[in-house]
Design an enzyme around this catalytic site. Structure first.
Site, PDB file in Angstrom:
ATOM      1  N   GLU A   1      -9.174  10.319   5.077  1.00 47.84           N
ATOM      2  CA  GLU A   1      -9.527   8.991   5.045  1.00 47.84           C
ATOM      3  C   GLU A   1     -10.396   8.453   4.067  1.00 47.84           C
ATOM      4  OE1 GLU A   1      -8.008   6.243   6.981  1.00 47.84           O
ATOM      5  OE2 GLU A   1      -6.501   7.520   7.353  1.00 47.84           O
TER       6      GLU A   1
ATOM      7  N   GLU B   1       1.034  -1.183  -0.014  1.00 49.53           N
ATOM      8  CA  GLU B   1       0.068  -0.180  -0.012  1.00 49.53           C
ATOM      9  C   GLU B   1       0.823   1.186  -0.084  1.00 49.53           C
ATOM     10  OE1 GLU B   1      -2.725   0.838   3.198  1.00 49.53           O
ATOM     11  OE2 GLU B   1      -3.028  -1.486   3.415  1.00 49.53           O
TER      12      GLU B   1
ATOM     13  N   GLU C   1     -13.818   5.897  -0.326  1.00 49.55           N
ATOM     14  CA  GLU C   1     -14.647   5.066   0.506  1.00 49.55           C
ATOM     15  C   GLU C   1     -15.440   5.908   1.388  1.00 49.55           C
ATOM     16  OE1 GLU C   1     -12.528   0.855   1.358  1.00 49.55           O
ATOM     17  OE2 GLU C   1     -10.876   2.242   0.374  1.00 49.55           O
TER      18      GLU C   1
ATOM     19  N   LYS D   1     -15.381   4.988   5.614  1.00 48.42           N
ATOM     20  CA  LYS D   1     -14.127   4.982   6.327  1.00 48.42           C
ATOM     21  C   LYS D   1     -14.213   6.118   7.513  1.00 48.42           C
ATOM     22  CE  LYS D   1     -10.150   3.331   5.114  1.00 48.42           C
ATOM     23  NZ  LYS D   1      -8.938   3.031   4.603  1.00 48.42           N
TER      24      LYS D   1
END
Ligand SMILES: *[C@@H]1O[C@H](CO)[C@@H](O)[C@H](O)[C@H]1NC(C)=O
Length: 457
Positions: free
Chosen positions: A326, A262, A317, A320
């Protein structure tokens, strides 16, 4: 057959074809996280990646059967993650075989699963009984794969850089005491025996400060000099990767491959997260990463190493938790429109199946005519050498200044820097700031080409 006829073509054309062939078989990967209530169904995601992007590998944080099914017969590689809680159970050989039979074998090989990660960032987040069982669980899953006749799925696990006690300068980096010989040496021994990569999650994003902004996002800087290895670092990513490598070498495991599980950058954040989180920074970081990956240039201590790399992440997303940043690590919005383009969209395809995104108008290209980027008269050789190191670490073509190249003569730092600084300026979009080079570059209206050395314009 294609390979044979390739060499009957003229060398430049052959090189172009070879490069596009290589690009076609290997691309950067992306983490497909699913913490959103507005994300498209996996089948649409698979179709989108295959048809509209060059992304040829994804990593998921579970073994979601809907995703595994959706990616069957797409040719896209899928790295899966076994939930952390399974780790103690998996140390039992029988359980590991049953787990594989239930979660992997129904989909493999129609779905090209390439990695199984045994848990995610276990060393960092714990708890202790997972850390204690991690290597045994990895060995058990590896054995279970072999017993099932599956040879091409690699077993690994991803680590946050919390495994490092220090990372700066890279030459002095080492793993945290306690984890070094306790867990990491046996884990690296497993990777060596099974020829699998040690996977890390380096985030220059977390090392960002307004002072080192350019260094964190692959923008030109004078670089950071490591006096013990006498290497200059052009960006923070390379520095973190070499810190991992040095730490591995100190345990005598420098031969084990490294993969990037990542890495990424958030494009939007709360006011207290500024100026870190912006589309410009996210595009610069992830774009720099893609260019670096394509170039196969590696790092100062690992030249020509191309790390299997997964950007975080595919989508914004919305479920999150934590600060706004985030929820904004995605390259794409849930409707598939790009948040920004980092060069992974296929040429000639509309990126967005839905409404097109209006692009901000760039300043009109110079109406005065062509411009070139050259060193300022008072730029020092040290500054110019740093510019050469930087540009040539970005995957741009530095062949012309190599011995035998058309721009090798005159063989001076200034002449070589001039050629590559201009190459950088021209290829980055010809914005004035692409010729800043920390104040050592200047634009000129006079073509600096010299005999066989033709400057790009
Ligand atoms: C980053 O680079 C830009 C353009 O070269 C420059 O104007 C700016 O001052 C740099 N920022 C820092 C903090 O060095």
């Amino acid at each position: 057959m294609a390979a044979v006829s390739l060499f009957r073509l003229s060398p430049p054309l052959a090189a172009v074809l070879l490069l596009s062939f290589l690009a076609a078989v290997q691309s950067i990967g992306v983490n497909y996280g699913t913490l959103g209530d507005n994300l498209p169904p996996p089948a649409q995601v698979a179709q989108f990646l295959k048809e509209k992007t060059t992304i040829d590998r994804i990593k998921i944080f579970d073994v979601n059967p809907d995703i595994l099914r959706a990616f069957a017969n797409t040719g896209i590689l899928v790295a899966v993650t076994i939930p952390n809680g399974e780790i103690p159970g998996l140390t039992d050989a029988g359980y590991a075989r049953r787990w594989l039979a239930a979660n992997i074998q129904p989909f493999y090989p129609a779905t090209k699963i390439n990695y199984i990660l045994v848990g995610n960032e276990i060393l960092h987040w714990g708890p202790q009984n997972l850390r204690d069982n991690l290597v045994a669980a990895m060995r058990s899953v590896h054995q279970a794969l072999l017993l099932s006749g599956i040879k091409d799925i690699k077993v690994t696990t991803a680590h946050s850089l919390g495994i490092l006690e220090s990372s700066e300068p890279p030459s002095l980096a080492k793993f945290r005491p306690g984890w070094d010989t306790g867990v990491l040496a046996p884990l690296l021994q497993f990777h060596r025996e099974t020829k699998t990569p040690f996977m890390v999650n380096p985030y220059p994003y977390f090392g960002y400060s307004p002072e080192n902004a350019n260094f964190s996002v692959f923008h030109p800087t004078k670089g950071v000099f490591d006096k013990f290895t006498r290497r200059t670092y052009g960006n923070m990513f390379d520095m973190l990767m070499d810190a991992v490598y040095v730490s591995m070498m100190k345990l005598r495991y420098g031969d084990v491959e490294i993969a990037v599980g990542e890495t990424g950058w958030s494009a939007l954040g709360e006011s207290f997260e500024q100026p870190r989180c912006s589309v410009a920074n996210a595009a610069a970081y992830n774009g720099g990463l893609v260019r670096k990956y394509k170039s196969g240039r590696g790092t100062p201590l690992m030249p020509r190493k191309r790390f299997d790399t997964y950007i975080f992440g595919l989508f914004n997303e919305n479920l999150k938790t934590g600060p706004l940043s985030e929820r904004n690590f995605g390259l794409f919005r849930p409707d598939f429109t790009p948040v920004y383009d980092i060069g992974v969209l296929r040429q000639g395809t509309a990126a967005a199946p839905q409404q097109p995104v209006p692009r901000p108008a760039l300043p009109a290209p110079a109406q005065e005519g062509k411009k070139w980027c050259v060193p300022k008269p008072d730029a020092t050789d040290a500054e110019l050498q740093a510019n050469i190191d930087y540009v040539c670490s970005q995957g741009l073509n530095c062949q012309p200044i190599q011995p035998g190249g058309p721009c090798f003569d005159p063989n001076t730092v200034r002449a070589h820097a001039s050629f590559v600084m201009n190459t950088y300026y021209q290829s980055e979009g010809r914005h004035d700031f692409n010729c800043d080079f920390s104040g050592s570059g200047v634009l000129t209206f006079t073509d600096p080409s010299n005999g066989p050395c033709k400057y790009v314009s």
